[in-house]
Motif scaffolding. Structure first.
Motif, short mmCIF file in Angstrom:
data_model
loop_
_atom_site.label_atom_id
_atom_site.label_comp_id
_atom_site.label_asym_id
_atom_site.label_seq_id
_atom_site.Cartn_x
_atom_site.Cartn_y
_atom_site.Cartn_z
N SER A 119 -9.11 -0.44 7.92
CA SER A 119 -8.30 -1.26 7.01
C SER A 119 -9.16 -2.07 6.06
O SER A 119 -10.33 -2.35 6.34
CB SER A 119 -7.38 -2.18 7.82
OG SER A 119 -8.13 -3.08 8.60
N GLY B 131 -7.79 1.92 -1.70
CA GLY B 131 -7.05 0.71 -1.36
C GLY B 131 -6.27 0.24 -2.57
O GLY B 131 -5.69 1.05 -3.31
N ARG C 20 -4.56 -3.82 4.87
CA ARG C 20 -3.97 -2.55 4.41
C ARG C 20 -4.66 -1.39 5.11
O ARG C 20 -5.89 -1.28 5.06
CB ARG C 20 -4.20 -2.36 2.92
CG ARG C 20 -3.35 -3.25 2.06
CD ARG C 20 -3.30 -2.63 0.68
NE ARG C 20 -2.80 -3.59 -0.29
CZ ARG C 20 -2.41 -3.26 -1.50
NH1 ARG C 20 -2.48 -2.00 -1.90
NH2 ARG C 20 -1.97 -4.18 -2.34
N GLY D 280 0.81 -1.22 0.00
CA GLY D 280 0.00 0.00 0.00
C GLY D 280 0.84 1.27 0.00
O GLY D 280 0.35 2.35 -0.33
N VAL E 36 -6.13 2.24 5.62
CA VAL E 36 -6.75 3.19 4.68
C VAL E 36 -6.52 4.58 5.25
O VAL E 36 -7.27 5.06 6.09
CB VAL E 36 -8.26 2.91 4.51
CG1 VAL E 36 -8.84 3.76 3.38
CG2 VAL E 36 -8.50 1.43 4.23
#
Ligand code: FAD
Length: 571
Positions: free
Chosen positions: A331, A405, A341, A161, A343
């Motif tokens: 996430s 994302g 990941r 990310g 955000v």
């Protein structure tokens, strides 16, 4: 006196963990003449720090000063006092304000680490006195990882990310130019892609897919690790700290598991616990953190930080604080990826809203990540469990223009190029809002009502419910070309999309209580001699707040520096 024959190895100071705070401590201690050892449990060094943004929140730093920036310790104190409130630990916070700028200046003079000021990155709480609209967050400069030589394969990889197109490094300043579509952003991206492509010989020669110039947290760790190599400071991988050794009322070493056997390491000047929080320990998460929470929602390296240091400190009678807090971050769970990941930025882009399963917004989507998830928990109480997961909803225009994302903007990565396994897991798609709401189990009428409102707010530029885009922090990641409010655009053009978003974290926030010297203390304030804790092993100096980008790594490194100086000063 400890009988030396009981120990397998003898150092002055042992640092447990290899994140940014740990490596800062090791470099500082060695410069003070101590023989230092760093032990790391996994086969990779760097911890969460290596996959972080690498930003450090250092008020009154020399880079900002050099650019004419105006900040004062009193202004910072006012800001933190307002943010943290009555629970503020004044001696620790004042020490932080005093020592953080000294730490980074010293480190830049004595290591390969280089930072630049992110002049436009605002503190996270614009409504508070003492707030600055930029200048306190530092962003690592790019670092050439070929300097790591044999140690390169052991560097923990950057999180996908954090990389442009999942592979190209960029600084936080460059990411900001691209995300806010500031003047010159297209040219900058083309240049970055070209630079990456042209360096194919290095990738071919080394078999590395990663960009030779690393950025963000990876640059932070790589440059500190390269410094350890320069200075012959040993770092043992695959070395699991399991126990503290205390003699005559003083911590004087640790027990580790290495190569299948236990070893006792002597550390006369002390032990610095820098082994992260307990974010990767399901039992401790269950015990301390609010519900619901899941290890899968955490964006931290799997299996790494399991809270052994916390439990060992508790065994010696250490006090703890903030154990029910994490550095909350919403996430996404991406199929096929081993960790969630975070955000961080996309929530501010105009045209994406977040709703609970009643179809209602409950938060300013552009709010700082810790506050966002705190609002998720609050709303979940009100809705009695209808807020986890929440849903990010956007339309075809948003999809074409912006990333969300791992979904790169449709103009670069149209739907047909998205991974098949993502559909109906990571993202859902439908021609109408009704159909979308039904697919994801969200109340149709609620969602339609919310969209009607937000479309009106996009027109007027005023979010009457949550004031999204109403301050300089929100607008940092807004689209500067969108008027009247860079964080608001209508959700109007089908097809429509939805993505489930969870209340994740980038580490836990609570831990062993420490004093202004980073020494671990007991509930009565008495020091546990020889024992230091920093980073997420210690209870955050920031209380329950996240004052600005770099609010976790800045203190980790500063108290690493302080702990090393204090240990060196011990008789
Ligand atoms: P870590 O960096 O995780 O280091 C702990 C190390 O200890 C690990 O390598 C672990 O393997 C090792 N260890 C654990 N147990 C043992 C044991 N028993 N024996 C030996 N070793 C052990 N924060 C910021 O301030 N700025 C940012 O820009 C930022 N961006 C982020 C972006 C992302 C995507 C993420 C996930 C996090 C981000 N954070 C950021 C948060 C920050 O990275 C963490 O809070 C910070 O790295 C924690 O540092 P630490 O030293 O406590 O732990």
């Amino acid at each position: 006196m400890t009988d030396q024959s009981e120990f397998n190895t003898d150092y002055d100071l042992v640092v447990v963990g290899s994140g940014a705070g740990a490596l800062t401590a090791a470099i500082t201690a060695q410069a003070q003449g101590l023989r230092v050892l760093v032990v790391e449990k996994t086969d990779k060094y760097g911890g969460t720090s290596a996959l972080s943004g690498g930003g450090i929140w250092i008020p009154c730093n020399h880079h900002f000063k050099a650019k004419g920036g105006n900040d004062t310790p009193e202004k910072v104190w006012t800001y933190l006092k307002n943010a943290i409130g009555d629970d503020i630990d004044e001696p620790r916070v004042r020490t932080y304000i005093d020592k953080a700028p000294e730490m980074i200046q010293w480190l830049e003079n004595n290591s390969r680490l280089r930072y630049a000021v992110a002049e436009k990155y605002p503190d996270y709480y614009p409504h508070l006195d003492g707030f600055l609209p930029g200048g306190r967050t530092l962003d690592p400069e790019l670092f050439d990882i070929s300097a790591l030589k044999d140690e390169l394969p052991n560097l923990r990889q950057a999180s996908r990310g954090n990389l442009l197109m999942g592979k190209i490094s960029w600084t936080a300043r460059q990411a900001h130019v691209a995300m806010s579509k500031s003047p010159g952003w297209r040219l900058m991206l083309m240049w970055m892609m070209l630079r990456y492509k042209m360096d194919f010989m290095w990738r071919k020669k080394t078999g590395e897919q990663r960009d030779r110039r690393t950025a963000l947290g990876n640059a932070l760790i790589a440059s500190l690790r390269a410094t350890l190599i320069d200075k012959n400071i040993p770092l043992w991988l695959n070395t699991n700290f399991v126990e503290l050794i205390e003699e005559d009322g003083r911590v004087c070493g640790i027990v580790v598991e290495r190569n299948g056997r236990q070893q006792r390491i002597r550390a006369d000047k002390g032990v610095i616990l820098a082994s992260g929080g307990f974010e990767q320990n399901p039992a401790l998460r269950e015990k301390y953190l609010p519900q619901p929470n899941k290890i899968e929602w955490s964006a931290t390296p799997e299996g790494a930080n399991t809270g052994v240091a916390l439990e060992q400190g508790q065994k010696l009678g250490a006090a703890t604080a903030l154990l029910d807090w994490a550095w909350w971050t919403p996430s996404f769970l991406v199929p096929g990826e081993t960790k969630a990941r975070g955000v961080f930025a996309e929530r501010a882009f105009p045209g994406a809203i977040v709703v609970n399963s009643l179809g209602k917004r409950y938060v300013n989507e552009a709010a700082p990540y810790l506050e966002f998830v705190t609002s998720m928990y609050a709303d979940n109480k009100v809705t009695q469990g209808k807020t986890f997961p929440s849903w990010v909803v956007f339309d075809a225009k948003f999809r074409f223009n912006y990333a969300m994302g791992p979904l790169m903007p449709g103009q670069i990565m149209p739907d047909m190029r998205l991974r098949k396994e993502w559909l109906n897991k990571l993202y859902y798609k439908a021609d109408t809002l009704e159909e979308l709401a039904q697919k994801i189990g969200v109340d149709v009428a609620g969602l339609k009502e919310t969209v009607k409102k937000i479309n009106h707010y996009a027109e007027t530029g005023v979010d009457e419910d949550f004031d999204r885009g109403g301050n300089v922090f929100d607008r940092y990641y807004g689209d500067s070309n969108v008027k009247p409010n860079p964080c608001l655009a209508p959700v109007a053009k089908g097809p429509f999309y939805a993505m489930p978003i969870q209340g994740g974290d980038i580490g836990t926030k609570g831990g062993l209580l420490t004093n202004k010297h980073a020494q671990v203390v007991k509930p009565d304030g008495q020091v546990i001699k020889g024992l230091y804790a920093i980073g997420n092993t210690s209870a955050s100096v920031m209380g329950t707040t996240y004052p600005g980008a770099g609010g976790t790594l800045g203190p980790a490194m500063t108290f690493g520096y302080i702990a090393a100086l204090d240990a060196a000063a011990q008789k």
